[in-house]
Design an enzyme around this catalytic site. Structure first.
Site: not given
Length: 269
Positions: A3, A52
């Site tokens: 994440e 990301k």
């Protein structure tokens, strides 16, 4: 898939280790060899994350864009340089450290207009000081898609993944299948502020902790969570187990190919 907090941690690490000096760049695997030759011996000016995505900006105007995907990983080594182990897509050697990249979904060179285009496709990142939560709210408030789906849509909000999605909805008592258009602005602002807080803590600690102090194992006496992802959470990967707050059974369903976790009592709406 890592994440957003993981990419921001990597950006900070690479900034500390390589920024401001020439680096040796190679591709032991060979798949990035042509691109690596354009970077070898060039000064790395900045490492930054956007959602990301990891971006290494070089003095010659080139940027390396890395998306780790499901299997990508960076492995850090101190000098001296040793023979690479496994399929190393990109190796960076600085004054006192070596970084090996293996198995990314993307590792490519971008020019400045391509970097701008990449960022334009992404929603605001709660970990970036230039993020505008109103831009995400505009997309959310006009959508009939569920808030659970919208939180994982990187064009709406960049960086949040399955863990933060499940946990932030639980913390604010939001039913995951609630359409975005039915979410109140006050609730959205609270969700955004919570993501800034939780993901920021994830950058500092390297793990995802979402449980409030009163529900921590040290207070309740329950067993700490044992999971390769680490951290204390309310509902993520706790399907079939009692909710830490109300005792109701935590549920799970598939949503767009990802597992969604929630408490039907605490998130009744």
């Amino acid at each position: 898939m890592p994440e957003g907090h993981t990419l921001h941690r990597l950006a900070r690490l690479h900034q500390r280790r390589f920024e401001g000096g020439p680096v040796a760049v190679s591709s032991p695997q060979g798949r990035f060899a042509t691109e690596a030759a354009r970077l070898d011996g060039v000064t790395l000016c900045e490492a930054q994350a956007y959602g990301k995505h990891l971006l290494h900006h070089y003095e010659n105007g080139l940027t390396v864009h890395v998306h780790l995907g499901l299997y990508g990983t960076f492995v850090e080594h101190p000098l001296p340089v040793e023979e690479p182990v496994g399929q190393v897509r990109m190796r960076i050697v600085g004054a006192d450290h070596v970084t090996d990249l293996r198995g990314p979904t993307a590792c490519r060179i971008l020019l400045a207009p391509e970097v701008a285009a990449l960022q334009a496709r992404l929603g605001p990142d709660p970990l970036r000081p230039d993020a505008d939560p109103t831009a995400a709210w505009t997309r959310v408030s006009r959508s009939r898609a569920s808030i659970a789906a919208l939180l994982l849509d990187q064009s709406v909000l960049a960086g949040a993944g399955n863990v933060y999605r499940a946990e932030v909805l639980f913390r604010h008592g939001v039913p995951p299948m609630l359409p975005g258009s039915r979410l109140g602005r006050e609730t959205w602002d609270a969700i955004w502020a919570d993501l800034v807080l939780l993901m920021g803590e994830g950058v500092r600690s390297g793990r995802i902790d979402t449980v409030r102090p009163e529900h921590d194992p040290s207070v309740t006496g329950r067993e700490p969570r044992r999971d390769r992802h680490g951290g204390e959470v309310y509902v993520y990967r706790r399907a079939g187990m009692p909710c830490l707050v109300c005792g109701e059974t935590v549920l799970m369903r598939d949503l767009q190919g990802r597992k969604l976790y929630w408490c039907p009592a605490c998130q009744a709406g």
